[in-house]
Design a protein around this motif. Structure first.
Motif, PDB file in Angstrom:
ATOM      1  N   VAL A   1      31.613 -38.510   2.934  1.00 34.25           N
ATOM      2  CA  VAL A   1      32.117 -39.893   2.942  1.00 34.25           C
ATOM      3  C   VAL A   1      33.574 -39.953   2.498  1.00 34.25           C
ATOM      4  O   VAL A   1      34.347 -40.760   3.019  1.00 34.25           O
ATOM      5  CB  VAL A   1      31.237 -40.863   2.112  1.00 34.25           C
ATOM      6  N   MET A   2      33.962 -39.072   1.587  1.00 32.10           N
ATOM      7  CA  MET A   2      35.384 -39.065   1.194  1.00 32.10           C
ATOM      8  C   MET A   2      36.258 -38.607   2.358  1.00 32.10           C
ATOM      9  O   MET A   2      37.346 -39.146   2.582  1.00 32.10           O
ATOM     10  CB  MET A   2      35.590 -38.205  -0.051  1.00 32.10           C
ATOM     11  N   ASN A   3      35.763 -37.645   3.121  1.00 27.59           N
ATOM     12  CA  ASN A   3      36.494 -37.229   4.326  1.00 27.59           C
ATOM     13  C   ASN A   3      36.591 -38.367   5.336  1.00 27.59           C
ATOM     14  O   ASN A   3      37.632 -38.567   5.960  1.00 27.59           O
ATOM     15  CB  ASN A   3      35.806 -36.021   4.980  1.00 27.59           C
ATOM     16  N   ASP A   4      35.494 -39.103   5.492  1.00 27.66           N
ATOM     17  CA  ASP A   4      35.503 -40.240   6.418  1.00 27.66           C
ATOM     18  C   ASP A   4      36.552 -41.266   6.005  1.00 27.66           C
ATOM     19  O   ASP A   4      37.259 -41.820   6.852  1.00 27.66           O
ATOM     20  CB  ASP A   4      34.118 -40.910   6.462  1.00 27.66           C
ATOM     21  N   ILE A   5      36.639 -41.509   4.706  1.00 29.68           N
ATOM     22  CA  ILE A   5      37.597 -42.519   4.232  1.00 29.68           C
ATOM     23  C   ILE A   5      39.029 -42.065   4.498  1.00 29.68           C
ATOM     24  O   ILE A   5      39.849 -42.841   4.979  1.00 29.68           O
ATOM     25  CB  ILE A   5      37.359 -42.837   2.747  1.00 29.68           C
ATOM     26  N   THR A   6      39.308 -40.782   4.215  1.00 28.02           N
ATOM     27  CA  THR A   6      40.680 -40.320   4.473  1.00 28.02           C
ATOM     28  C   THR A   6      40.976 -40.319   5.980  1.00 28.02           C
ATOM     29  O   THR A   6      42.116 -40.487   6.386  1.00 28.02           O
ATOM     30  CB  THR A   6      40.939 -38.909   3.889  1.00 28.02           C
ATOM     31  N   ALA A   7      39.935 -40.181   6.802  1.00 29.19           N
ATOM     32  CA  ALA A   7      40.118 -40.230   8.261  1.00 29.19           C
ATOM     33  C   ALA A   7      40.135 -41.668   8.775  1.00 29.19           C
ATOM     34  O   ALA A   7      40.325 -41.902   9.966  1.00 29.19           O
ATOM     35  CB  ALA A   7      39.014 -39.442   8.951  1.00 29.19           C
ATOM     36  N   GLY A   8      39.876 -42.610   7.889  1.00 34.45           N
ATOM     37  CA  GLY A   8      39.900 -44.023   8.288  1.00 34.45           C
ATOM     38  C   GLY A   8      38.628 -44.500   8.948  1.00 34.45           C
ATOM     39  O   GLY A   8      38.588 -45.558   9.558  1.00 34.45           O
ATOM     40  N   THR A   9      37.551 -43.730   8.809  1.00 34.71           N
ATOM     41  CA  THR A   9      36.282 -44.145   9.419  1.00 34.71           C
ATOM     42  C   THR A   9      35.202 -44.221   8.350  1.00 34.71           C
ATOM     43  O   THR A   9      34.664 -43.211   7.922  1.00 34.71           O
ATOM     44  CB  THR A   9      35.814 -43.137  10.492  1.00 34.71           C
ATOM     45  N   MET A  10      34.911 -45.429   7.892  1.00 38.81           N
ATOM     46  CA  MET A  10      33.858 -45.600   6.893  1.00 38.81           C
ATOM     47  C   MET A  10      32.502 -45.613   7.600  1.00 38.81           C
ATOM     48  O   MET A  10      32.317 -46.347   8.560  1.00 38.81           O
ATOM     49  CB  MET A  10      34.091 -46.917   6.161  1.00 38.81           C
ATOM     50  N   PRO A  11      31.557 -44.769   7.146  1.00 42.06           N
ATOM     51  CA  PRO A  11      30.265 -44.744   7.831  1.00 42.06           C
ATOM     52  C   PRO A  11      29.505 -46.059   7.615  1.00 42.06           C
ATOM     53  O   PRO A  11      29.645 -46.687   6.576  1.00 42.06           O
ATOM     54  CB  PRO A  11      29.532 -43.584   7.159  1.00 42.06           C
ATOM     55  N   ARG A  12      28.716 -46.438   8.604  1.00 39.03           N
ATOM     56  CA  ARG A  12      27.902 -47.642   8.464  1.00 39.03           C
ATOM     57  C   ARG A  12      26.514 -47.284   7.974  1.00 39.03           C
ATOM     58  O   ARG A  12      26.000 -46.214   8.273  1.00 39.03           O
ATOM     59  CB  ARG A  12      27.816 -48.378   9.802  1.00 39.03           C
ATOM     60  N   GLY A  13      25.924 -48.174   7.200  1.00 40.57           N
ATOM     61  CA  GLY A  13      24.543 -47.984   6.801  1.00 40.57           C
ATOM     62  C   GLY A  13      24.330 -47.049   5.626  1.00 40.57           C
ATOM     63  O   GLY A  13      23.281 -47.022   5.038  1.00 40.57           O
TER      64      GLY A  13
ATOM     65  N   GLU B   1      44.868 -41.041  -4.797  1.00 42.18           N
ATOM     66  CA  GLU B   1      44.164 -41.278  -6.068  1.00 42.18           C
ATOM     67  C   GLU B   1      43.016 -42.261  -5.921  1.00 42.18           C
ATOM     68  O   GLU B   1      42.208 -42.402  -6.836  1.00 42.18           O
ATOM     69  CB  GLU B   1      45.123 -41.816  -7.142  1.00 42.18           C
ATOM     70  N   THR B   2      42.974 -42.995  -4.823  1.00 36.75           N
ATOM     71  CA  THR B   2      42.005 -44.098  -4.743  1.00 36.75           C
ATOM     72  C   THR B   2      41.006 -43.953  -3.592  1.00 36.75           C
ATOM     73  O   THR B   2      40.373 -44.922  -3.192  1.00 36.75           O
ATOM     74  CB  THR B   2      42.738 -45.455  -4.616  1.00 36.75           C
ATOM     75  N   VAL B   3      40.832 -42.736  -3.098  1.00 37.40           N
ATOM     76  CA  VAL B   3      39.866 -42.518  -2.012  1.00 37.40           C
ATOM     77  C   VAL B   3      38.439 -42.782  -2.516  1.00 37.40           C
ATOM     78  O   VAL B   3      37.652 -43.494  -1.881  1.00 37.40           O
ATOM     79  CB  VAL B   3      39.995 -41.089  -1.445  1.00 37.40           C
ATOM     80  N   LEU B   4      38.114 -42.232  -3.672  1.00 40.42           N
ATOM     81  CA  LEU B   4      36.771 -42.460  -4.222  1.00 40.42           C
ATOM     82  C   LEU B   4      36.569 -43.938  -4.563  1.00 40.42           C
ATOM     83  O   LEU B   4      35.497 -44.491  -4.347  1.00 40.42           O
ATOM     84  CB  LEU B   4      36.554 -41.589  -5.468  1.00 40.42           C
ATOM     85  N   LYS B   5      37.612 -44.577  -5.069  1.00 48.53           N
ATOM     86  CA  LYS B   5      37.526 -46.006  -5.400  1.00 48.53           C
ATOM     87  C   LYS B   5      37.190 -46.838  -4.155  1.00 48.53           C
ATOM     88  O   LYS B   5      36.385 -47.763  -4.222  1.00 48.53           O
ATOM     89  CB  LYS B   5      38.840 -46.497  -6.017  1.00 48.53           C
ATOM     90  N   GLN B   6      37.788 -46.473  -3.024  1.00 49.73           N
ATOM     91  CA  GLN B   6      37.477 -47.217  -1.801  1.00 49.73           C
ATOM     92  C   GLN B   6      35.998 -47.111  -1.472  1.00 49.73           C
ATOM     93  O   GLN B   6      35.363 -48.077  -1.051  1.00 49.73           O
ATOM     94  CB  GLN B   6      38.304 -46.672  -0.626  1.00 49.73           C
ATOM     95  N   TYR B   7      35.443 -45.910  -1.698  1.00 57.00           N
ATOM     96  CA  TYR B   7      34.003 -45.736  -1.443  1.00 57.00           C
ATOM     97  C   TYR B   7      33.173 -46.533  -2.454  1.00 57.00           C
ATOM     98  O   TYR B   7      32.262 -47.281  -2.077  1.00 57.00           O
ATOM     99  CB  TYR B   7      33.617 -44.259  -1.502  1.00 57.00           C
ATOM    100  N   VAL B   8      33.498 -46.389  -3.735  1.00 57.96           N
ATOM    101  CA  VAL B   8      32.736 -47.086  -4.782  1.00 57.96           C
ATOM    102  C   VAL B   8      32.781 -48.597  -4.549  1.00 57.96           C
ATOM    103  O   VAL B   8      31.763 -49.291  -4.628  1.00 57.96           O
ATOM    104  CB  VAL B   8      33.284 -46.714  -6.181  1.00 57.96           C
ATOM    105  N   ASP B   9      33.955 -49.104  -4.215  1.00 59.49           N
ATOM    106  CA  ASP B   9      34.082 -50.548  -3.984  1.00 59.49           C
ATOM    107  C   ASP B   9      33.226 -51.014  -2.811  1.00 59.49           C
ATOM    108  O   ASP B   9      32.776 -52.157  -2.780  1.00 59.49           O
ATOM    109  CB  ASP B   9      35.555 -50.928  -3.756  1.00 59.49           C
ATOM    110  N   SER B  10      32.991 -50.124  -1.859  1.00 56.17           N
ATOM    111  CA  SER B  10      32.213 -50.519  -0.680  1.00 56.17           C
ATOM    112  C   SER B  10      30.707 -50.518  -0.943  1.00 56.17           C
ATOM    113  O   SER B  10      29.945 -51.113  -0.189  1.00 56.17           O
ATOM    114  CB  SER B  10      32.532 -49.593   0.501  1.00 56.17           C
ATOM    115  N   VAL B  11      30.254 -49.861  -2.002  1.00 58.49           N
ATOM    116  CA  VAL B  11      28.807 -49.792  -2.261  1.00 58.49           C
ATOM    117  C   VAL B  11      28.382 -50.475  -3.568  1.00 58.49           C
ATOM    118  O   VAL B  11      27.203 -50.772  -3.752  1.00 58.49           O
ATOM    119  CB  VAL B  11      28.283 -48.325  -2.291  1.00 58.49           C
ATOM    120  N   LYS B  12      29.331 -50.758  -4.464  1.00 59.84           N
ATOM    121  CA  LYS B  12      28.912 -51.150  -5.814  1.00 59.84           C
ATOM    122  C   LYS B  12      28.263 -52.527  -5.889  1.00 59.84           C
ATOM    123  O   LYS B  12      27.535 -52.814  -6.844  1.00 59.84           O
ATOM    124  CB  LYS B  12      30.084 -51.039  -6.796  1.00 59.84           C
TER     125      LYS B  12
END
Ligand code: ADP
Ligand code: MG
Length: 273
Positions: free
Chosen positions: A66-78, A112-123
């Motif tokens: 998922v971190m790779n997806d975020i850096t690639a600009g593609t957030m997985p769905r579901g 610095e904020t790749v993980l934050k983007q993921y956390v913000d999307s699920v929290k």
């Protein structure tokens, strides 16, 4: 529902009980009726193993993906990467794919904020998100601190290296200044305390040493065989040894963590700023 709280459990020293704490604190928070997500942000995948996934490196989906997806600009769905644990919390496994992620972050915008983007999307689905950090102060740990509201610092009772603490607190302050102004130190607590350093005067000495600058929690986690067994038992300490000292300690830590951010504790938490 209150706003979700994101807690990073960090210490650059390995073997101080970070992963063990993330598991047992997560299970403790579930027992208090909270919705909990655990993220394994360590390429070693120790937490993932503790949670029953004995071969973390063979998993098809992990935090690295998922971190790779975020850096690639593609957030997985579901969110198929989120797994369910039999004790009632969710978790995202971690594995050595995170090593490549960490190296690759150097070339990424907003690294610095790749993980934050993921956390913000699920929290939004949780009350607590716990981040299990690797024993280092590199880019993955910076990402965890950037995503967190609070950092919890386990320190081994026999190894109270003030220098290491200064370095960690320096990193926290730097993240606060440059990336995440709302980051606070939720507390320092003692782990793996033996009979001798479990005594009240030792705890008092630690409070004396660190307490001027950092909030020190009242809970002391003892060193016990039962707690060591949790890493392979497929059970948190609450199920593995319900009446034991480890359960009492992690129940106490859970209560203290629930109080973090509430009014009665806000003064002590401020000291960590
Ligand atoms: P870290 O994540 O900081 O590297 P771990 O939680 O993986 O630390 O703990 C390191 C080792 O010590 C593991 O083998 C674990 O089972 C054991 N351990 C953790 N906490 C305790 C404790 N309170 N008493 C005894 N052994 C413990
Ligand atoms: Mg660990």
């Amino acid at each position: 529902m209150e706003k979700p709280k994101v807690l990073a459990i960090a210490n650059q020293k390995g073997g101080v009980g970070k992963s063990t704490t993330v598991y047992n604190l997560g299970a403790g928070l579930v027992m208090e009726g909270k919705k909990v997500l655990l993220l394994d942000v360590d390429p070693q995948g120790d937490l993932t193993k503790m949670l029953g996934q004995r071969k973390p490196h063979d998993l098809p989906l992990s935090l690295a993906n998922v971190m790779n997806d975020i850096t690639a600009g593609t957030m997985p769905r579901g969110h198929p990467e989120i797994m369910r644990h039999h004790e009632g919390f969710d978790f995202v496994p971690g594995n050595r794919g995170l090593t490549a992620v960490e190296v690759g972050l150097v070339n990424v915008m907003s690294r610095e904020t790749v993980l934050k983007q993921y956390v913000d999307s699920v929290k939004k689905n949780y009350d607590y998100v716990l981040l299990d950090c690797r024993p280092a102060l590199g880019m993955l740990v910076i990402n965890a601190l950037a995503a967190a509201d609070y950092v919890l610092i386990p320190v081994q009772a026999d190894y109270l290296a003030a220098d290491a603490m200064t370095e960690l607190v320096g990193t926290v302050q730097s993240v606060r200044r440059h990336i995440n102004p709302k980051l606070k130190i939720g507390g320092v607590f003692l782990t793996m305390a033996s009979e001798t350093n479990f005594r009240r005067d030792t705890v008092a000495a630690i409070r004396e040493e660190f307490g001027k600058h950092l909030p020190v929690l009242n809970t002391v986690i003892p060193a016990t065989v039962r707690l060591a067994e949790v890493s392979t038992a497929d059970k948190s300490i609450f199920l593995h040894d319900p009446k034991g000292a480890g359960t009492n300690a992690y129940r106490s830590l859970t209560k203290e963590v629930l109080a973090i951010g509430s009014k009665q504790r806000s003064r002590t938490a401020e000291i960590g700023r």
